[in-house]
Design a protein around this motif. Structure first.
Motif, PDB file in Angstrom:
ATOM      1  N   LEU A   1       0.825  -1.212   0.000  1.00 22.50           N
ATOM      2  CA  LEU A   1       0.000   0.000   0.000  1.00 22.50           C
ATOM      3  C   LEU A   1       0.855   1.256   0.000  1.00 22.50           C
ATOM      4  O   LEU A   1       0.511   2.239  -0.654  1.00 22.50           O
ATOM      5  CB  LEU A   1      -0.952  -0.003   1.197  1.00 22.50           C
ATOM      6  CG  LEU A   1      -2.054  -1.054   1.132  1.00 22.50           C
ATOM      7  CD1 LEU A   1      -2.945  -0.971   2.364  1.00 22.50           C
ATOM      8  CD2 LEU A   1      -2.881  -0.908  -0.136  1.00 22.50           C
TER       9      LEU A   1
ATOM     10  N   LEU B   1      -0.528  -6.656  -2.378  1.00 19.44           N
ATOM     11  CA  LEU B   1      -1.158  -7.270  -1.208  1.00 19.44           C
ATOM     12  C   LEU B   1      -1.335  -8.771  -1.423  1.00 19.44           C
ATOM     13  O   LEU B   1      -1.092  -9.575  -0.520  1.00 19.44           O
ATOM     14  CB  LEU B   1      -2.514  -6.610  -0.938  1.00 19.44           C
ATOM     15  CG  LEU B   1      -2.433  -5.183  -0.408  1.00 19.44           C
ATOM     16  CD1 LEU B   1      -3.772  -4.486  -0.546  1.00 19.44           C
ATOM     17  CD2 LEU B   1      -1.955  -5.170   1.040  1.00 19.44           C
TER      18      LEU B   1
ATOM     19  N   GLU C   1      -2.016 -11.079   1.656  1.00 17.80           N
ATOM     20  CA  GLU C   1      -3.070 -10.279   2.282  1.00 17.80           C
ATOM     21  C   GLU C   1      -4.277 -10.214   1.348  1.00 17.80           C
ATOM     22  O   GLU C   1      -4.643  -9.167   0.824  1.00 17.80           O
ATOM     23  CB  GLU C   1      -2.529  -8.892   2.604  1.00 17.80           C
ATOM     24  CG  GLU C   1      -1.349  -8.941   3.564  1.00 17.80           C
ATOM     25  CD  GLU C   1      -0.697  -7.593   3.761  1.00 17.80           C
ATOM     26  OE1 GLU C   1      -1.400  -6.667   4.237  1.00 17.80           O
ATOM     27  OE2 GLU C   1       0.496  -7.471   3.441  1.00 17.80           O
TER      28      GLU C   1
ATOM     29  N   ARG D   1      -7.528 -10.600   1.757  1.00 22.22           N
ATOM     30  CA  ARG D   1      -8.731  -9.834   2.137  1.00 22.22           C
ATOM     31  C   ARG D   1      -8.585  -8.370   1.724  1.00 22.22           C
ATOM     32  O   ARG D   1      -9.495  -7.781   1.154  1.00 22.22           O
ATOM     33  CB  ARG D   1      -8.967  -9.953   3.633  1.00 22.22           C
ATOM     34  CG  ARG D   1     -10.283  -9.349   4.079  1.00 22.22           C
ATOM     35  CD  ARG D   1     -10.479  -9.573   5.557  1.00 22.22           C
ATOM     36  NE  ARG D   1     -10.502 -11.002   5.838  1.00 22.22           N
ATOM     37  CZ  ARG D   1     -11.550 -11.656   6.332  1.00 22.22           C
ATOM     38  NH1 ARG D   1     -12.629 -10.990   6.623  1.00 22.22           N
ATOM     39  NH2 ARG D   1     -11.499 -12.939   6.553  1.00 22.22           N
ATOM     40  N   GLN D   2      -7.436  -7.774   1.992  1.00 20.21           N
ATOM     41  CA  GLN D   2      -7.213  -6.382   1.598  1.00 20.21           C
ATOM     42  C   GLN D   2      -7.099  -6.240   0.080  1.00 20.21           C
ATOM     43  O   GLN D   2      -7.475  -5.210  -0.476  1.00 20.21           O
ATOM     44  CB  GLN D   2      -5.947  -5.838   2.240  1.00 20.21           C
ATOM     45  CG  GLN D   2      -6.121  -5.412   3.674  1.00 20.21           C
ATOM     46  CD  GLN D   2      -4.867  -4.714   4.164  1.00 20.21           C
ATOM     47  OE1 GLN D   2      -3.824  -5.345   4.320  1.00 20.21           O
ATOM     48  NE2 GLN D   2      -4.970  -3.420   4.382  1.00 20.21           N
TER      49      GLN D   2
ATOM     50  N   TRP E   1      -8.778  -3.379  -3.496  1.00 18.18           N
ATOM     51  CA  TRP E   1      -8.065  -2.682  -4.564  1.00 18.18           C
ATOM     52  C   TRP E   1      -8.377  -3.250  -5.937  1.00 18.18           C
ATOM     53  O   TRP E   1      -8.462  -2.505  -6.913  1.00 18.18           O
ATOM     54  CB  TRP E   1      -6.567  -2.655  -4.262  1.00 18.18           C
ATOM     55  CG  TRP E   1      -6.355  -1.878  -3.006  1.00 18.18           C
ATOM     56  CD1 TRP E   1      -6.141  -2.369  -1.752  1.00 18.18           C
ATOM     57  CD2 TRP E   1      -6.456  -0.464  -2.869  1.00 18.18           C
ATOM     58  NE1 TRP E   1      -6.076  -1.342  -0.838  1.00 18.18           N
ATOM     59  CE2 TRP E   1      -6.267  -0.156  -1.504  1.00 18.18           C
ATOM     60  CE3 TRP E   1      -6.672   0.583  -3.772  1.00 18.18           C
ATOM     61  CZ2 TRP E   1      -6.288   1.149  -1.023  1.00 18.18           C
ATOM     62  CZ3 TRP E   1      -6.697   1.880  -3.287  1.00 18.18           C
ATOM     63  CH2 TRP E   1      -6.507   2.144  -1.931  1.00 18.18           C
TER      64      TRP E   1
END
Length: 142
Positions: free
Chosen positions: A59, A102, A107, A109-110, A114
């Motif tokens: 990020l 991510l 990651e 879920r995150q 996006w």
């Protein structure tokens, strides 16, 4: 590159908002200044990924790339319809890259957020959908 061209664009911007994307920002500034930019297929360097890398943070890198793009876009005098459309597409690609980072870090879920933002902004790129599907399977796009 000629030194005078690098000086004309004030070289690298080392502000905190651009950490991990200083080179991208410089390339954008050079392109706007009329530099001839090409692609060299030969590998000319290497980098090592480790826990201390700044670019490890997906990020943070995505936000730095977004800042580099937005600063360059804000300086553009000409804002034709085609330019505005290209800007929307570029923002979607930046969102996608954040999701990919991510995803690579596990990651998932995150990453959804996006990938969905990218599709909402520019639904015309098939790899966005592939990444979304593979994210559901907890797999990476290669």
């Amino acid at each position: 590159m000629r030194r005078r061209l690098l000086e004309a664009v004030c070289g690298f911007d080392e502000s905190n908002a651009l950490i991990t994307a200083e080179d991208y920002h410089l390339w954008l500034k050079l392109a706007r200044a009329g530099a001839k930019i090409g692609f060299v297929r030969e590998v000319l360097g290497e980098f090592r990924i480790h826990d201390g890398n700044n670019s490890k943070s997906a990020l943070r890198n995505m936000r730095a790339v977004r800042v580099a793009f937005e600063r360059t876009y804000a300086e553009m005098a000409e804002r034709s319809c085609a330019t505005r459309i290209k800007a929307v597409r570029r923002r979607a690609i930046i969102d996608y890259s954040g999701g990919r980072g991510l995803q690579d870090n596990g990651e998932h879920r995150q990453a959804w957020v996006w990938f969905l933002k990218a599709i909402m902004h520019w639904p015309f790129i098939p790899k966005f959908y592939a990444a979304l599907f593979l994210n559901a399977l907890h797999r990476r796009v290669r």
